[in-house]
Design an enzyme around this catalytic site. Sequence first.
Site, mmCIF file in Angstrom:
data_model
loop_
_atom_site.group_PDB
_atom_site.id
_atom_site.type_symbol
_atom_site.label_atom_id
_atom_site.label_comp_id
_atom_site.label_asym_id
_atom_site.label_seq_id
_atom_site.Cartn_x
_atom_site.Cartn_y
_atom_site.Cartn_z
ATOM 1 N N LYS A 1 -33.278 73.270 91.803
ATOM 2 C CA LYS A 1 -32.515 72.139 91.272
ATOM 3 C C LYS A 1 -33.396 70.916 91.026
ATOM 4 C CE LYS A 1 -29.479 70.540 94.123
ATOM 5 N NZ LYS A 1 -30.146 69.263 94.507
ATOM 6 N N ARG B 1 -20.315 67.174 97.275
ATOM 7 C CA ARG B 1 -20.476 68.427 98.000
ATOM 8 C C ARG B 1 -19.159 68.952 98.553
ATOM 9 N NH1 ARG B 1 -25.916 66.742 101.452
ATOM 10 N NH2 ARG B 1 -27.306 66.526 99.647
ATOM 11 N N ARG C 1 -41.878 78.290 102.122
ATOM 12 C CA ARG C 1 -42.254 76.927 101.750
ATOM 13 C C ARG C 1 -43.128 76.263 102.812
ATOM 14 N NH1 ARG C 1 -36.819 73.998 99.544
ATOM 15 N NH2 ARG C 1 -36.344 74.116 101.767
ATOM 16 N N ARG D 1 -41.048 72.983 107.613
ATOM 17 C CA ARG D 1 -39.883 72.267 108.122
ATOM 18 C C ARG D 1 -39.209 73.076 109.219
ATOM 19 N NH1 ARG D 1 -35.980 69.969 103.442
ATOM 20 N NH2 ARG D 1 -34.543 70.661 105.066
ATOM 21 N N ARG E 1 -27.296 77.285 106.278
ATOM 22 C CA ARG E 1 -27.202 76.249 105.234
ATOM 23 C C ARG E 1 -26.597 76.818 103.959
ATOM 24 N NH1 ARG E 1 -33.291 74.658 105.208
ATOM 25 N NH2 ARG E 1 -32.765 73.477 103.312
#
Length: 292
Positions: free
Chosen positions: A88, A164, A199, A228, A239
């Site tokens: 995104k 959201r 990532r 992270r 998530r």
Amino acid sequence: MASCPHLNSSMMLSKPKHPIASFCPLDFPNPQHLSSLSFIASPIGGVKSVRRRCRQTNQRCSLQILASMDNPKKPLKIMISGAPASGKGTQCELITSKYDLVHVAAGDLLRAEVAAGSENGKQAKEYMEKGQLVPDEIVVMMVKDRLSQQDSNEKGWLLDGYPRSSSQATALQAFGFRPDLFILLEVPEEILVDRVVGRRLDPVTGRIYHLTYSPPETEEIAARLTQRFDDTEERVKLRLETHNQNVESVLSLFEEITVKVDGSLPKEDVFAKIDSALANLIEQKNTTMLAT
């Protein structure tokens, strides 16, 4: 005399004293009527050129005005949604670069408001310092205020990852903010998990790498990369579950204006599909305005 639907009785055609190459060589608008012609074009907005096509009929000419526009009269209002690692952020950069929209991301906006010490920011900070989620009404007000600013009104906006929930979407609509188009990036869960788990962040430059798809250029960079805490398979699945529940409730409100795009494709192909949808939207807006 044959009539033209774009002219009234006060705008009769007359012979020019001086030929104008871009007009019909036989009959031209009388110069005294040019202001009237401009009046026809100006309410449309964004008019870049007016082409006159003339056809000889018994030495008379009918005038047609076809307005071509680079941008619609009303700026684009776009919402985009996608799961973590759906690409995104990349698509938002491409969209804003081509269409010059104001990019509004709720997370960035929240941090900016807190840093600026605005009234909304002060309220949000109180919750954040307690480790609590910032209530919807505060974030909605931040977004509403940002979308109400002059640049958003003039250039249009791209609302990134927000709303959201249906309650957030309903609150925005109550303030008069409804998108022209809702873009949803769809990516299979297994691809999203792979993208997230691989990532890595370079704490020096802030650049995001991926161990497989975008590895670091040097061993020095690779040695300092960090992950992270929530970029683990277990956490990302939680998530994704939350995201899927939220997006379904939002889609129910924007179903008729939703465009779903396969986000697993190369970024250039993803943008090509988004670009096509936006181009079609602009064409529809222009056609509607010309009809009115």
